[in-house]
Design a protein around this motif. Structure first.
Motif, mmCIF file in Angstrom:
data_model
loop_
_atom_site.group_PDB
_atom_site.id
_atom_site.type_symbol
_atom_site.label_atom_id
_atom_site.label_comp_id
_atom_site.label_asym_id
_atom_site.label_seq_id
_atom_site.Cartn_x
_atom_site.Cartn_y
_atom_site.Cartn_z
ATOM 1 N N ASN A 36 0.828 -1.194 0.000
ATOM 2 C CA ASN A 36 0.000 0.000 0.000
ATOM 3 C C ASN A 36 0.868 1.251 0.000
ATOM 4 O OD1 ASN A 36 -2.352 -1.610 0.197
ATOM 5 N ND2 ASN A 36 -2.016 -1.788 2.392
ATOM 6 N N PHE A 37 0.399 2.265 -0.690
ATOM 7 C CA PHE A 37 1.117 3.533 -0.767
ATOM 8 C C PHE A 37 0.214 4.669 -0.332
ATOM 9 C CE2 PHE A 37 3.098 0.779 -3.957
ATOM 10 C CZ PHE A 37 4.417 0.851 -3.551
ATOM 11 N N PHE A 38 0.833 5.752 0.087
ATOM 12 C CA PHE A 38 0.115 6.963 0.467
ATOM 13 C C PHE A 38 0.731 8.122 -0.306
ATOM 14 C CE2 PHE A 38 -0.376 4.098 4.013
ATOM 15 C CZ PHE A 38 -1.707 4.249 4.367
ATOM 16 N N ILE A 39 -0.015 8.672 -1.247
ATOM 17 C CA ILE A 39 0.424 9.847 -1.991
ATOM 18 C C ILE A 39 -0.119 11.055 -1.245
ATOM 19 C CG2 ILE A 39 0.329 11.056 -4.209
ATOM 20 C CD1 ILE A 39 -0.082 8.292 -5.525
ATOM 21 N N ASP A 40 0.681 12.096 -1.125
ATOM 22 C CA ASP A 40 0.347 13.223 -0.257
ATOM 23 C C ASP A 40 -1.078 13.741 -0.407
ATOM 24 O OD1 ASP A 40 2.781 13.381 1.131
ATOM 25 O OD2 ASP A 40 3.703 14.485 -0.504
ATOM 26 N N LEU A 41 -1.518 14.011 -1.636
ATOM 27 C CA LEU A 41 -2.837 14.601 -1.830
ATOM 28 C C LEU A 41 -3.554 13.990 -3.023
ATOM 29 C CD1 LEU A 41 -1.756 18.332 -1.431
ATOM 30 C CD2 LEU A 41 -3.137 17.042 0.205
ATOM 31 N N GLY A 42 -4.844 13.805 -2.869
ATOM 32 C CA GLY A 42 -5.720 13.451 -3.977
ATOM 33 C C GLY A 42 -6.699 14.596 -4.120
ATOM 34 N N ILE A 43 -6.694 15.249 -5.279
ATOM 35 C CA ILE A 43 -7.528 16.439 -5.442
ATOM 36 C C ILE A 43 -8.476 16.279 -6.617
ATOM 37 C CG2 ILE A 43 -5.787 17.932 -4.400
ATOM 38 C CD1 ILE A 43 -5.161 18.984 -7.253
ATOM 39 N N GLN A 44 -9.581 17.024 -6.534
ATOM 40 C CA GLN A 44 -10.564 17.064 -7.605
ATOM 41 C C GLN A 44 -11.029 18.505 -7.735
ATOM 42 O OE1 GLN A 44 -13.094 14.205 -5.669
ATOM 43 N NE2 GLN A 44 -12.479 12.592 -7.069
ATOM 44 N N PRO A 45 -11.404 18.911 -8.950
ATOM 45 C CA PRO A 45 -11.855 20.297 -9.115
ATOM 46 C C PRO A 45 -13.185 20.524 -8.415
ATOM 47 C CG PRO A 45 -12.142 19.068 -11.139
ATOM 48 C CD PRO A 45 -11.428 18.162 -10.183
ATOM 49 N N ILE A 46 -13.390 21.757 -8.003
ATOM 50 C CA ILE A 46 -14.685 22.127 -7.436
ATOM 51 C C ILE A 46 -15.705 22.076 -8.566
ATOM 52 C CG2 ILE A 46 -15.958 24.056 -6.417
ATOM 53 C CD1 ILE A 46 -13.362 24.770 -4.918
ATOM 54 N N ILE A 47 -16.892 21.589 -8.271
ATOM 55 C CA ILE A 47 -17.948 21.429 -9.287
ATOM 56 C C ILE A 47 -18.132 22.728 -10.069
ATOM 57 C CG2 ILE A 47 -20.408 20.941 -9.633
ATOM 58 C CD1 ILE A 47 -18.873 18.521 -8.625
ATOM 59 N N GLY A 53 -14.010 16.544 -13.674
ATOM 60 C CA GLY A 53 -13.765 15.175 -14.080
ATOM 61 C C GLY A 53 -12.343 14.710 -13.877
ATOM 62 N N LEU A 54 -11.442 15.609 -13.543
ATOM 63 C CA LEU A 54 -10.051 15.219 -13.324
ATOM 64 C C LEU A 54 -9.860 14.702 -11.905
ATOM 65 C CD1 LEU A 54 -8.067 18.213 -14.877
ATOM 66 C CD2 LEU A 54 -8.388 15.949 -15.852
ATOM 67 N N VAL A 81 7.081 4.435 -9.159
ATOM 68 C CA VAL A 81 6.374 3.414 -8.375
ATOM 69 C C VAL A 81 4.921 3.837 -8.147
ATOM 70 C CG1 VAL A 81 6.253 2.275 -6.121
ATOM 71 C CG2 VAL A 81 8.453 2.493 -7.293
ATOM 72 N N TYR A 82 4.705 5.086 -7.781
ATOM 73 C CA TYR A 82 3.334 5.562 -7.568
ATOM 74 C C TYR A 82 2.527 5.500 -8.859
ATOM 75 C CZ TYR A 82 4.490 7.444 -2.919
ATOM 76 O OH TYR A 82 4.847 7.603 -1.614
ATOM 77 N N GLN A 83 3.149 5.833 -9.972
ATOM 78 C CA GLN A 83 2.462 5.787 -11.259
ATOM 79 C C GLN A 83 2.008 4.358 -11.572
ATOM 80 O OE1 GLN A 83 4.778 6.819 -14.816
ATOM 81 N NE2 GLN A 83 3.200 8.361 -15.218
ATOM 82 N N ALA A 84 2.872 3.390 -11.315
ATOM 83 C CA ALA A 84 2.507 1.984 -11.535
ATOM 84 C C ALA A 84 1.364 1.566 -10.617
ATOM 85 C CB ALA A 84 3.724 1.084 -11.318
ATOM 86 N N ALA A 85 1.406 1.974 -9.359
ATOM 87 C CA ALA A 85 0.346 1.624 -8.408
ATOM 88 C C ALA A 85 -0.987 2.250 -8.815
ATOM 89 C CB ALA A 85 0.745 2.058 -7.003
ATOM 90 N N LEU A 86 -0.945 3.483 -9.284
ATOM 91 C CA LEU A 86 -2.177 4.160 -9.696
ATOM 92 C C LEU A 86 -2.814 3.508 -10.916
ATOM 93 C CD1 LEU A 86 -1.189 7.901 -9.164
ATOM 94 C CD2 LEU A 86 -2.974 6.638 -7.932
ATOM 95 N N LYS A 87 -2.007 2.938 -11.778
ATOM 96 C CA LYS A 87 -2.543 2.289 -12.981
ATOM 97 C C LYS A 87 -3.415 1.091 -12.634
ATOM 98 C CE LYS A 87 0.729 3.786 -16.422
ATOM 99 N NZ LYS A 87 1.777 3.438 -17.365
ATOM 100 N N GLU A 88 -3.211 0.513 -11.468
ATOM 101 C CA GLU A 88 -4.029 -0.617 -11.038
ATOM 102 C C GLU A 88 -5.433 -0.201 -10.590
ATOM 103 O OE1 GLU A 88 -2.299 -3.040 -8.012
ATOM 104 O OE2 GLU A 88 -0.553 -3.542 -9.214
ATOM 105 N N GLN A 89 -5.629 1.081 -10.319
ATOM 106 C CA GLN A 89 -6.895 1.561 -9.771
ATOM 107 C C GLN A 89 -7.964 1.688 -10.845
ATOM 108 O OE1 GLN A 89 -7.220 1.952 -6.365
ATOM 109 N NE2 GLN A 89 -5.231 0.965 -6.591
ATOM 110 N N ALA A 90 -9.212 1.548 -10.450
ATOM 111 C CA ALA A 90 -10.341 1.682 -11.374
ATOM 112 C C ALA A 90 -10.533 3.145 -11.795
ATOM 113 C CB ALA A 90 -11.610 1.160 -10.721
ATOM 114 N N ILE A 91 -10.225 4.089 -10.903
ATOM 115 C CA ILE A 91 -10.336 5.516 -11.216
ATOM 116 C C ILE A 91 -8.978 5.993 -11.713
ATOM 117 C CG2 ILE A 91 -10.765 7.812 -10.267
ATOM 118 C CD1 ILE A 91 -12.450 6.481 -8.097
ATOM 119 N N ALA A 92 -8.986 6.695 -12.814
ATOM 120 C CA ALA A 92 -7.726 7.200 -13.378
ATOM 121 C C ALA A 92 -7.263 8.422 -12.579
ATOM 122 C CB ALA A 92 -7.929 7.570 -14.839
#
Length: 139
Positions: A36-47, A53-54, A81-92
């Protein structure tokens, strides 16, 4: 839980000013192998903002300019390494490294670093740590 970078809160403030919602602090990224990895921040644009959608993951780095080679090695390895781990996720998730402008300028002005950045497709957000603003998104 990993230790937060010294610029973590500054980047968080800058992103909020730039109309981003901090959805994950940190972003938990499990892998199929159980690592398991922890990337500092996961962000999404304000509606309603044009970035809708990003999903953006940001790893914040201080980038100690006194030891740029070691800092760059660590940053590159973590990104890959984080890029490879993220590719496994259902959400891009689009992965970026958050650097102060001075740190990015040091990388950008060093030919071998710039070559590696291009070769591996590293993406950056640069920020001004004094004004607490995002300066530029670099793809």
């Amino acid at each position: 839980m990993p230790k937060k970078d010294s610029f973590h809160d500054i980047v968080t403030t800058a992103l909020i000013k730039d109309n981003w919602h901090i959805a994950h602090d940190p972003l938990f990224v499990p892998t199929e192998s159980g690592t398991n990895f922890f990337i500092d921040l996961g962000i999404q644009p304000i509606i309603g903002v044009e970035k809708e959608g990003l999903n953006v993951a940001i790893e914040v780095k201080s980038f100690n300019e006194n030891t740029p080679f070691y800092g760059f090695y660590e940053m590159l390895g973590q990104f890959l390494v984080y890029q490879a781990a993220l590719k496994e996720q259902a959400i891009a998730w689009e992965l970026y490294i958050g650097l102060p402008v001075s740190g990015f300028d040091k990388l950008d002005s060093t030919p071998i670093f710039n070559q590696v950045i291009q070769q591996f497709g590293l993406k950056f957000i640069t920020f001004d740590p004094v004004l607490k603003i995002i300066v530029q998104w670099k793809k």
